[in-house]
Design an enzyme around this catalytic site. Structure first.
Site, PDB file in Angstrom:
ATOM      1  N   ASP A 160     -15.834   9.416   6.705  1.00 22.80           N
ATOM      2  CA  ASP A 160     -14.812   8.373   6.702  1.00 22.80           C
ATOM      3  C   ASP A 160     -13.463   9.044   6.925  1.00 22.80           C
ATOM      4  OD1 ASP A 160     -14.810   5.235   5.616  1.00 22.80           O
ATOM      5  OD2 ASP A 160     -12.859   6.222   5.475  1.00 22.80           O
ATOM      6  N   ARG A 201       0.829  -1.216   0.000  1.00 30.70           N
ATOM      7  CA  ARG A 201       0.000   0.000   0.000  1.00 30.70           C
ATOM      8  C   ARG A 201       0.863   1.266   0.000  1.00 30.70           C
ATOM      9  NH1 ARG A 201      -5.036  -0.917   2.757  1.00 30.70           N
ATOM     10  NH2 ARG A 201      -5.975  -2.762   1.828  1.00 30.70           N
TER      11      ARG A 201
HETATM   12  C1  LIG Z   1     -14.568  -2.029   5.686  1.00 27.56           C
HETATM   13  S1  LIG Z   1     -15.065  -0.362   5.509  1.00 27.56           S
HETATM   14  C2  LIG Z   1     -16.769  -0.471   6.003  1.00 27.56           C
HETATM   15  C3  LIG Z   1     -17.674   0.378   5.135  1.00 27.56           C
HETATM   16  C4  LIG Z   1     -19.168   0.253   5.467  1.00 27.56           C
HETATM   17  N1  LIG Z   1     -19.446   0.799   6.770  1.00 27.56           N
HETATM   18  C5  LIG Z   1     -19.634  -1.172   5.374  1.00 27.56           C
HETATM   19  O1  LIG Z   1     -19.911  -1.796   6.393  1.00 27.56           O
HETATM   20  O2  LIG Z   1     -19.698  -1.695   4.256  1.00 27.56           O
HETATM   21  C6  LIG Z   1     -14.305   0.394   6.951  1.00 27.56           C
HETATM   22  C7  LIG Z   1     -14.140   1.908   6.786  1.00 27.56           C
HETATM   23  O3  LIG Z   1     -13.792   2.461   8.063  1.00 27.56           O
HETATM   24  C8  LIG Z   1     -12.906   3.531   7.849  1.00 27.56           C
HETATM   25  N2  LIG Z   1     -12.154   3.797   9.082  1.00 27.56           N
HETATM   26  C9  LIG Z   1     -11.195   3.022   9.668  1.00 27.56           C
HETATM   27  N3  LIG Z   1     -10.726   3.633  10.765  1.00 27.56           N
HETATM   28  C10 LIG Z   1     -11.411   4.796  10.881  1.00 27.56           C
HETATM   29  C11 LIG Z   1     -11.358   5.870  11.813  1.00 27.56           C
HETATM   30  N4  LIG Z   1     -10.508   5.881  12.853  1.00 27.56           N
HETATM   31  N5  LIG Z   1     -12.191   6.917  11.624  1.00 27.56           N
HETATM   32  C12 LIG Z   1     -13.053   6.928  10.577  1.00 27.56           C
HETATM   33  N6  LIG Z   1     -13.137   5.959   9.666  1.00 27.56           N
HETATM   34  C13 LIG Z   1     -12.318   4.899   9.812  1.00 27.56           C
HETATM   35  C14 LIG Z   1     -12.038   3.061   6.691  1.00 27.56           C
HETATM   36  O4  LIG Z   1     -11.429   4.135   6.024  1.00 27.56           O
HETATM   37  C15 LIG Z   1     -13.025   2.286   5.838  1.00 27.56           C
HETATM   38  O5  LIG Z   1     -13.511   3.039   4.752  1.00 27.56           O
END
Ligand SMILES: C[S@@+](CC[C@H](N)C(=O)[O-])C[C@H]1O[C@@H](n2cnc3c(N)ncnc32)[C@H](O)[C@@H]1O
Length: 296
Positions: free
Chosen positions: A166, A55
């Site tokens: 996000d 990445r």
């Molecule tokens: C696997 S995706 C889930 C997306 C959606 N909620 C779903 O369930 O399909 C997890 C998301 O959480 C975000 N994320 C991870 N850590 C975070 C943080 N500390 N604050 C905000 N977003 C975060 C990531 O960037 C990612 O886009």
């Protein structure tokens, strides 16, 4: 040595096969893993050494560095680049109508009261926290507007706002763009998709009735939240899976506090509510929680 450790071990101290430890070492990976944990709560265990390399290697190259250690030194006083680095380490996997039982619960048990609340002139507030590229918030808003064009358009004229946030800027931009491959919405009921999206050559575009209801924001859930109001509905799904237990407990407590009485919290199927939040919200369905008070 465990199977996982031997899978990433390579001769001469290299942690990624074929990459010299002069360029990317265990120490570099440990620095990355500490940084992403401190800033975003995300835990990268040893098995993620290769993932972190793949990445970040493009960023290291694009910024004219050869050695990861030099690139990481630069991050100490380059906040913008550090934010991009953290974003590059997030996992943004998502899709329309993921965990459909949540949308079914919302449609049956939550939507009718929200529609009535909006019709009575009261604000309705929803939040997709960790929205990734938007499939979650757009599915939710399609279900909220429903399968009747006239009634849905009426809801969209009320004081209804969804926040989609996000940590990763690139994900928020994709969510806001609201254009997806034709087959991305195969799992969404056809009637909803036809009503609230438009086909543009080889993509599906989110329609204006939905777009005007959603506000997008880059937001780290571990930091201060720049709003005071409470939410009727929070979706925070498949975000906490990357966190350690104390971080999960702190976040779920803050989410529970941010719900208005009677409001609902939806979390991912492998996530749990534990710690102090358990006293504030009660489980009303599989990975669905409600804050007592307000409407039943
Ligand atoms: C696997 S995706 C889930 C997306 C959606 N909620 C779903 O369930 O399909 C997890 C998301 O959480 C975000 N994320 C991870 N850590 C975070 C943080 N500390 N604050 C905000 N977003 C975060 C990531 O960037 C990612 O886009």
């Amino acid at each position: 040595m465990s199977e996982a450790a031997s899978a990433i071990a390579a001769p001469h101290g290299a942690i990624v096969p074929g990459v010299s430890p002069q360029l990317y070492s265990r120490n570099d990976f440990e620095r990355i893993s500490r940084m992403v944990h401190e800033e975003a709560g995300i835990v990268l265990n040893d098995r993620k050494a290769m993932l972190a390399y793949s990445r970040l290697a493009p960023l290291v190259r694009d910024n004219a560095f050869t050695r990861f250690s030099d690139y990481l030194d630069r991050l100490t006083n380059d906040t913008a680049l550090r934010t991009r680095t953290i974003a590059a380490l997030t996992t943004n996997h998502t899709y329309f109508n993921r965990e459909p039982h949540h949308y079914e619960h919302f449609e049956t048990h939550v939507r009718p009261a929200l529609v009535a609340q909006a019709a009575a002139g009261h604000p309705v507030r929803l939040w997709s926290a960790g929205c990734s590229s938007g499939e979650e918030v757009w599915t939710l808003m399609m279900v909220l507007l429903g399968a009747d064009r006239h009634k849905g358009a009426e809801v969209s004229r009320q004081n209804v706002v969804a926040l989609a946030s996000d940590l990763a800027d690139h994900a928020v931009s994709a969510a806001q763009t609201g254009r997806y491959p034709l087959d991305a919405m195969d799992a969404v009921p056809e009637a909803l998709c036809k009503l609230w999206c438009t086909r543009e050559s080889d993509t599906l575009s989110i329609g204006s009735e939905l777009r005007k209801l959603v506000r997008f924001r880059q937001l780290n859930l571990l930091r201060a939240w720049p709003f005071e109001g409470q939410f009727d509905v929070i979706f925070c799904r498949n975000v906490m899976i990357y966190f350690d237990d104390p971080t999960k407990e702190r976040l779920v407590l803050r989410l529970a506090q941010q719900l208005r009485p009677g409001g609902f919290l939806y979390i991912g199927h492998s996530e749990r509510v534990s710690g102090e939040a358990s006293a504030l919200i009660r489980c009303v369905g599989p990975t669905v929680y409600q804050k007592p008070g307000g409407r039943s």
